[in-house]
Design a protein around this motif. Sequence first.
Motif, mmCIF file in Angstrom:
data_model
loop_
_atom_site.group_PDB
_atom_site.id
_atom_site.type_symbol
_atom_site.label_atom_id
_atom_site.label_comp_id
_atom_site.label_asym_id
_atom_site.label_seq_id
_atom_site.Cartn_x
_atom_site.Cartn_y
_atom_site.Cartn_z
ATOM 1 N N HIS A 159 0.801 -1.160 0.007
ATOM 2 C CA HIS A 159 0.102 -0.137 0.067
ATOM 3 C C HIS A 159 0.892 1.326 0.046
ATOM 4 C CE1 HIS A 159 -3.397 -2.630 1.416
ATOM 5 N NE2 HIS A 159 -2.253 -3.096 2.026
ATOM 6 N N LEU A 214 4.613 4.995 -8.129
ATOM 7 C CA LEU A 214 3.639 3.952 -8.534
ATOM 8 C C LEU A 214 4.161 3.551 -9.990
ATOM 9 C CD1 LEU A 214 1.220 2.381 -7.758
ATOM 10 C CD2 LEU A 214 -0.087 4.177 -9.214
ATOM 11 N N THR A 229 5.458 -0.637 -10.255
ATOM 12 C CA THR A 229 4.616 -1.578 -11.060
ATOM 13 C C THR A 229 5.455 -2.068 -12.353
ATOM 14 O OG1 THR A 229 3.759 0.427 -12.059
ATOM 15 C CG2 THR A 229 2.333 -0.754 -10.446
ATOM 16 N N MET A 284 0.791 -4.746 -5.753
ATOM 17 C CA MET A 284 0.473 -3.349 -5.499
ATOM 18 C C MET A 284 -1.240 -3.458 -5.572
ATOM 19 S SD MET A 284 1.237 -0.179 -5.087
ATOM 20 C CE MET A 284 3.028 -0.715 -5.368
ATOM 21 N N ARG A 285 -1.450 -2.593 -4.072
ATOM 22 C CA ARG A 285 -2.805 -2.261 -3.908
ATOM 23 C C ARG A 285 -3.349 -0.868 -4.237
ATOM 24 N NH1 ARG A 285 -5.080 -6.840 -4.104
ATOM 25 N NH2 ARG A 285 -6.661 -6.079 -2.439
ATOM 26 N N ALA A 286 -4.697 -0.589 -3.952
ATOM 27 C CA ALA A 286 -5.019 0.845 -4.338
ATOM 28 C C ALA A 286 -4.254 2.008 -3.752
ATOM 29 C CB ALA A 286 -6.358 0.818 -4.166
ATOM 30 N N LEU A 287 -3.557 2.759 -4.523
ATOM 31 C CA LEU A 287 -2.884 4.013 -4.050
ATOM 32 C C LEU A 287 -3.940 4.951 -3.055
ATOM 33 C CD1 LEU A 287 -0.097 5.739 -5.688
ATOM 34 C CD2 LEU A 287 -1.695 7.089 -4.279
ATOM 35 N N GLN A 296 -6.367 6.158 -6.100
ATOM 36 C CA GLN A 296 -7.515 5.244 -6.318
ATOM 37 C C GLN A 296 -8.554 5.485 -5.275
ATOM 38 O OE1 GLN A 296 -6.399 1.575 -7.775
ATOM 39 N NE2 GLN A 296 -8.234 0.432 -7.322
ATOM 40 N N GLN A 332 -12.736 8.082 -8.298
ATOM 41 C CA GLN A 332 -11.911 7.329 -7.270
ATOM 42 C C GLN A 332 -13.108 7.122 -5.914
ATOM 43 O OE1 GLN A 332 -10.501 11.195 -7.643
ATOM 44 N NE2 GLN A 332 -8.438 10.483 -7.874
ATOM 45 N N TYR A 346 -5.198 -2.937 -7.191
ATOM 46 C CA TYR A 346 -4.755 -1.657 -7.973
ATOM 47 C C TYR A 346 -5.281 -1.747 -9.134
ATOM 48 C CZ TYR A 346 -1.464 0.903 -10.990
ATOM 49 O OH TYR A 346 -0.916 1.824 -12.039
ATOM 50 N N GLY A 355 -4.453 -0.493 -12.958
ATOM 51 C CA GLY A 355 -3.841 0.397 -13.488
ATOM 52 C C GLY A 355 -3.981 1.203 -14.591
#
Length: 334
Positions: A13, A111, A115, A125-128, A156, A186, A205, A207
């Motif tokens: 995260h 990010l 990635t 990767m999880r949601a930013l 996100q 978002q 995440y 992309g």
Amino acid sequence: MKLISPTQAVPTHIISGFLGAGKTTLLKHLLSQKPENEVWAVLMNEFGQIGVDQQMLPQTQGYQVKELLGGCLCCSSQLPMQIALSRLLSETKPDRLFIEPTGLGHPAQLLEQLTEPHWQQSIAMRALVTVVDGSRLHDANWSKQNLYADQLKAAQIIVVSHADTMDFADEQALAALKIEYQAYQQSWLMSGKEQISLQQIDQPYIGTERKIQPLLKIQKTFPSGQSQPEIKQLPYHYVETTQGYSVAGWKLPKRWQFDFYPLLDLLCEQKNWLRIKGIFNTNQGWKTFNFNPQQFNYQSSEEGIDNRIEIIVQDQRDWLVFETALMNCRIDQQ
């Protein structure tokens, strides 16, 4: 004994946000939700040379915290970040990883680094997440900075901290902010007396396809069939595509100057767009443009770091006509 598969990707995260927004407070609450049988790790980045935030985190068994001091891991050399992250993963073998970049950082660049293909077996990767201070949304000096906008666009999930202390002006500013960024689709979470749970931010995440290329006029000079190079230096054109929306943008050198009235006419003549935002060095001084379908706003502004414009649309289009007209508004010496 904890057994770790060598191919297990660690859920990761990124908790970003402007200076003083409440990133570390959110991180402390998320860390308090760690299951007893897991090990979690934190990579923190502070712009200065003396680390403070690490001392605010739990100093108990089951957490591993590493600080990267001096500079910004988002936009400075990637090597210190890559070394620190590799060591943290190999030595700690965490079940979950949190990365908190400095409030002066551009999380989209971080990010982009994390990635890349060589990290995909190591981190999932999880949601930013970007944190904004709800009690300061009414402060235009705070909310109109380019860095603040860059952090919001990268998110996100947006966590609005100090939600229980927001006044009417903050509530109005939040409503306007949600409209301004609705094209990015978002999730907005309110954090005050009610804290954020890990489950709320533990989302995959999604992309964003982004291509940074030479200006379209320059691209036409390449032989047919040759792929256009991806570049980082100004000037450049880029297109981001996500969830049915496209954002076309141009970043141009600060020294370039534009004729204000033809530029304003060009922006007002555009059709079928959702959002137009820009800042330009003009013969009338630096100007910001903030257009939505209901209102065309432009005003004088402080000197920018470059000329830039973004147009959000819901369809695909050939941007060469717009770029050509934009370049025709330029009045400085070539």
